[in-house]
Structures are given as structure tokens and as C-alpha cells.
Design a protein around this motif. Structure first.
Motif: not given
Length: 75
Positions: A12-35
């Protein structure tokens, strides 16, 4: 769960921009860095943003992700 909160604060403190398309659980988990298994366990227990299903896919909207991040920061 503390590690997840730490990752959320960093994201949340970074400059990562979430685009408007829906994210899959795979994309969200990769972004969060979790298995994969941890992501599905968090999803089942309500530890991830509100999701919806599109066929067999679990997807998250930009709004749901942003609201969830705000809630995690407040906690």
C-alpha cells in the motif's frame, strides 16, 4: 498472518497501480507474494477481499482489493 500484514503495508505504500480489470486469485496471490495454497485458505476463511466467481475462476475487482487493503491498514 503478521507476515501478510507486513506485505500489505509494503504494497500500500508502494507505487504499484492496480488496473481496472478483475484480478484472478493467482494474480492476487503473486502480487501479495503468498503461496497458492495459502491464498485459497485465506479466501475460504474470509482473509482476502470479497470475490466473485466467473465460471470456475475466482476474481477480485479493483474496488474490492482497494477496500480490503484500506481495512488491513486500519487493523
Amino acid at each position: 498472518m503478521d507476515k501478510l500484514k507486513e506485505v500489505i503495508c509494503d504494497l500500500t505504500n508502494s507505487s504499484i497501480n492496480i488496473d481496472d480489470r478483475p484480478w484472478t486469485i493467482e494474480q492476487l496471490r503473486e502480487w501479495l507474494g503468498i503461496s497458492r495454497s495459502h491464498a485459497y485458505n485465506l479466501n475460504r476463511s474470509g482473509g482476502l477481499p470479497k470475490c466473485c466467481r466467473v465460471g470456475r475462476r475466482i476474481v477480485y475487482t479493483k474496488q474490492a482489493i482497494e477496500e480490503w487493503l484500506a481495512q488491513q491498514q486500519a487493523a
